[in-house]
Design a protein around this motif. Sequence first.
Motif, PDB file in Angstrom:
ATOM      1  N   MET A   1     -33.441 -15.086  -3.938  1.00 58.40           N
ATOM      2  CA  MET A   1     -34.133 -13.830  -4.191  1.00 58.40           C
ATOM      3  C   MET A   1     -34.318 -13.091  -2.866  1.00 58.40           C
ATOM      4  SD  MET A   1     -35.939 -11.667  -6.220  1.00 58.40           S
ATOM      5  CE  MET A   1     -35.559 -12.575  -7.681  1.00 58.40           C
ATOM      6  N   THR A   2     -33.737 -11.919  -2.776  1.00 60.81           N
ATOM      7  CA  THR A   2     -33.886 -11.087  -1.578  1.00 60.81           C
ATOM      8  C   THR A   2     -35.017 -10.085  -1.786  1.00 60.81           C
ATOM      9  OG1 THR A   2     -32.384  -9.365  -2.350  1.00 60.81           O
ATOM     10  CG2 THR A   2     -31.383 -11.242  -1.169  1.00 60.81           C
ATOM     11  N   GLN A   3     -35.424  -9.427  -0.713  1.00 66.10           N
ATOM     12  CA  GLN A   3     -36.456  -8.397  -0.822  1.00 66.10           C
ATOM     13  C   GLN A   3     -35.981  -7.240  -1.707  1.00 66.10           C
ATOM     14  OE1 GLN A   3     -37.243  -8.219   3.534  1.00 66.10           O
ATOM     15  NE2 GLN A   3     -39.390  -8.338   2.893  1.00 66.10           N
ATOM     16  N   GLU A   4     -34.716  -6.904  -1.614  1.00 68.17           N
ATOM     17  CA  GLU A   4     -34.162  -5.820  -2.439  1.00 68.17           C
ATOM     18  C   GLU A   4     -34.184  -6.216  -3.918  1.00 68.17           C
ATOM     19  OE1 GLU A   4     -32.549  -7.110   0.310  1.00 68.17           O
ATOM     20  OE2 GLU A   4     -33.152  -5.485   1.634  1.00 68.17           O
ATOM     21  N   GLN A   5     -33.823  -7.449  -4.222  1.00 63.14           N
ATOM     22  CA  GLN A   5     -33.854  -7.925  -5.608  1.00 63.14           C
ATOM     23  C   GLN A   5     -35.283  -7.948  -6.141  1.00 63.14           C
ATOM     24  OE1 GLN A   5     -31.841 -11.626  -4.727  1.00 63.14           O
ATOM     25  NE2 GLN A   5     -30.019 -10.983  -5.867  1.00 63.14           N
ATOM     26  N   PHE A   6     -36.216  -8.350  -5.286  1.00 62.74           N
ATOM     27  CA  PHE A   6     -37.620  -8.364  -5.697  1.00 62.74           C
ATOM     28  C   PHE A   6     -38.100  -6.947  -5.994  1.00 62.74           C
ATOM     29  CE2 PHE A   6     -42.212  -8.439  -5.050  1.00 62.74           C
ATOM     30  CZ  PHE A   6     -42.555  -9.478  -5.897  1.00 62.74           C
ATOM     31  N   ALA A   7     -37.739  -6.013  -5.143  1.00 61.96           N
ATOM     32  CA  ALA A   7     -38.129  -4.615  -5.364  1.00 61.96           C
ATOM     33  C   ALA A   7     -37.569  -4.103  -6.694  1.00 61.96           C
ATOM     34  CB  ALA A   7     -37.654  -3.746  -4.204  1.00 61.96           C
ATOM     35  N   SER A   8     -36.343  -4.450  -7.016  1.00 55.86           N
ATOM     36  CA  SER A   8     -35.749  -4.047  -8.300  1.00 55.86           C
ATOM     37  C   SER A   8     -36.493  -4.676  -9.468  1.00 55.86           C
ATOM     38  CB  SER A   8     -34.279  -4.454  -8.362  1.00 55.86           C
ATOM     39  OG  SER A   8     -33.529  -3.714  -7.445  1.00 55.86           O
ATOM     40  N   LEU A   9     -36.882  -5.933  -9.313  1.00 56.81           N
ATOM     41  CA  LEU A   9     -37.632  -6.639 -10.352  1.00 56.81           C
ATOM     42  C   LEU A   9     -38.983  -5.970 -10.606  1.00 56.81           C
ATOM     43  CD1 LEU A   9     -37.721  -9.250 -12.123  1.00 56.81           C
ATOM     44  CD2 LEU A   9     -38.777 -10.372 -10.158  1.00 56.81           C
ATOM     45  N   MET A  10     -39.600  -5.445  -9.555  1.00 57.49           N
ATOM     46  CA  MET A  10     -40.916  -4.816  -9.663  1.00 57.49           C
ATOM     47  C   MET A  10     -40.864  -3.383 -10.189  1.00 57.49           C
ATOM     48  SD  MET A  10     -43.150  -7.025  -8.973  1.00 57.49           S
ATOM     49  CE  MET A  10     -44.464  -5.840  -9.155  1.00 57.49           C
ATOM     50  N   GLN A  11     -39.706  -2.746 -10.151  1.00 58.79           N
ATOM     51  CA  GLN A  11     -39.616  -1.328 -10.493  1.00 58.79           C
ATOM     52  C   GLN A  11     -40.144  -0.983 -11.886  1.00 58.79           C
ATOM     53  OE1 GLN A  11     -38.980   0.659  -7.952  1.00 58.79           O
ATOM     54  NE2 GLN A  11     -39.491   2.407  -9.224  1.00 58.79           N
TER      55      GLN A  11
ATOM     56  N   GLU B   1     -43.003 -14.419 -11.271  1.00 62.71           N
ATOM     57  CA  GLU B   1     -43.563 -15.653 -10.710  1.00 62.71           C
ATOM     58  C   GLU B   1     -42.471 -16.492 -10.048  1.00 62.71           C
ATOM     59  OE1 GLU B   1     -46.357 -19.439 -12.012  1.00 62.71           O
ATOM     60  OE2 GLU B   1     -45.778 -17.962 -13.526  1.00 62.71           O
ATOM     61  N   PHE B   2     -41.351 -16.666 -10.726  1.00 59.04           N
ATOM     62  CA  PHE B   2     -40.243 -17.431 -10.156  1.00 59.04           C
ATOM     63  C   PHE B   2     -39.765 -16.787  -8.857  1.00 59.04           C
ATOM     64  CE2 PHE B   2     -35.708 -18.302  -9.636  1.00 59.04           C
ATOM     65  CZ  PHE B   2     -35.731 -19.687  -9.574  1.00 59.04           C
ATOM     66  N   ALA B   3     -39.678 -15.457  -8.849  1.00 61.01           N
ATOM     67  CA  ALA B   3     -39.246 -14.741  -7.655  1.00 61.01           C
ATOM     68  C   ALA B   3     -40.209 -14.975  -6.487  1.00 61.01           C
ATOM     69  CB  ALA B   3     -39.127 -13.251  -7.957  1.00 61.01           C
ATOM     70  N   CYS B   4     -41.508 -14.934  -6.766  1.00 61.08           N
ATOM     71  CA  CYS B   4     -42.502 -15.172  -5.710  1.00 61.08           C
ATOM     72  C   CYS B   4     -42.387 -16.587  -5.165  1.00 61.08           C
ATOM     73  CB  CYS B   4     -43.911 -14.906  -6.233  1.00 61.08           C
ATOM     74  SG  CYS B   4     -44.271 -13.163  -6.541  1.00 61.08           S
ATOM     75  N   ILE B   5     -42.305 -17.559  -6.041  1.00 58.07           N
ATOM     76  CA  ILE B   5     -42.194 -18.956  -5.600  1.00 58.07           C
ATOM     77  C   ILE B   5     -40.932 -19.135  -4.764  1.00 58.07           C
ATOM     78  CG2 ILE B   5     -41.814 -21.320  -6.415  1.00 58.07           C
ATOM     79  CD1 ILE B   5     -43.770 -20.579  -8.760  1.00 58.07           C
ATOM     80  N   SER B   6     -39.816 -18.570  -5.210  1.00 54.17           N
ATOM     81  CA  SER B   6     -38.550 -18.676  -4.472  1.00 54.17           C
ATOM     82  C   SER B   6     -38.637 -18.001  -3.113  1.00 54.17           C
ATOM     83  CB  SER B   6     -37.412 -18.051  -5.282  1.00 54.17           C
ATOM     84  OG  SER B   6     -37.212 -18.746  -6.481  1.00 54.17           O
ATOM     85  N   ALA B   7     -39.243 -16.813  -3.081  1.00 54.22           N
ATOM     86  CA  ALA B   7     -39.349 -16.067  -1.825  1.00 54.22           C
ATOM     87  C   ALA B   7     -40.276 -16.772  -0.831  1.00 54.22           C
ATOM     88  CB  ALA B   7     -39.831 -14.655  -2.101  1.00 54.22           C
ATOM     89  N   ILE B   8     -41.342 -17.377  -1.324  1.00 55.32           N
ATOM     90  CA  ILE B   8     -42.240 -18.134  -0.438  1.00 55.32           C
ATOM     91  C   ILE B   8     -41.484 -19.328   0.139  1.00 55.32           C
ATOM     92  CG2 ILE B   8     -44.302 -19.604  -0.383  1.00 55.32           C
ATOM     93  CD1 ILE B   8     -45.512 -17.588  -2.474  1.00 55.32           C
ATOM     94  N   LYS B   9     -40.744 -20.043  -0.698  1.00 56.78           N
ATOM     95  CA  LYS B   9     -39.947 -21.182  -0.217  1.00 56.78           C
ATOM     96  C   LYS B   9     -38.874 -20.735   0.767  1.00 56.78           C
ATOM     97  CE  LYS B   9     -40.623 -24.319  -4.076  1.00 56.78           C
ATOM     98  NZ  LYS B   9     -40.028 -24.972  -5.246  1.00 56.78           N
ATOM     99  N   SER B  10     -38.301 -19.545   0.537  1.00 53.96           N
ATOM    100  CA  SER B  10     -37.268 -19.015   1.435  1.00 53.96           C
ATOM    101  C   SER B  10     -37.847 -18.560   2.770  1.00 53.96           C
ATOM    102  CB  SER B  10     -36.550 -17.833   0.784  1.00 53.96           C
ATOM    103  OG  SER B  10     -35.845 -18.241  -0.342  1.00 53.96           O
TER     104      SER B  10
END
Length: 154
Positions: free
Chosen positions: A1-11, A45-54
Motif C-alpha cells: 500500500m503506497t501513500q497514493e493508493q491510500f489517498a485513492s482509497l480515502m477519496q 483498516e487493512f491499508a493502515c495496518i499494512s502502511a504502519i508495518k511498511s
Amino acid sequence: MTQEQFASLMQPVIEFIAGKPVDRALADALNQRFPASGADVMAMEFACISAIKSGWMCTQGGPGRRFGRVIQASPETLDLSVDVVDLTEIVGPLHRHPLGEICLVMPVDETAKFDGKGRGWCVYGPNSAHRPTVKGGRALVLYLLPSGKIEFVE
C-alpha cells in the motif's frame, strides 16, 4: 500500500464528508454509508495496518502512541486532512478541534475502546476538545480534520 493508493482509497469518504456539518448526524450517515464491518472500512483498516508495518504511516511518537498526518488538507482533498494514530492503553494530550474531527475507530484488539467507543465512526463537533483515550488494548484511529485544524492545549 503506497501513500497514493491510500489517498485513492480515502477519496470516496472525503467526497461523502465534504460540505456536510461536522455533527452527530454526520457520524450516523458515515456509519450507514461506510459501516464498520463493511468492505470499505475493512479495506481502510487493512491499508493502515499494512502502511504502519511498511513504515510510512504513524512514524511519530513513541510506545503506546504513534501518529502522523497521512494526507494534507488541499483542494484535491476538499480541504480535509487525514491523520492516523496507533494507540495502546493511553490517555493522550488534550487538544481542541476548531472545525471538528471525524474519527474512524478500528480496534486492533477486540476489547479496545477509543473514548469509550468501539468500532465505527464518531464525530466531535466544532470547538470540541478531548484527551484521546484508549482502554482495553490497541486501536487505530483514522481522523479527518476540516482545513487540517487541530490545537494542542498542552
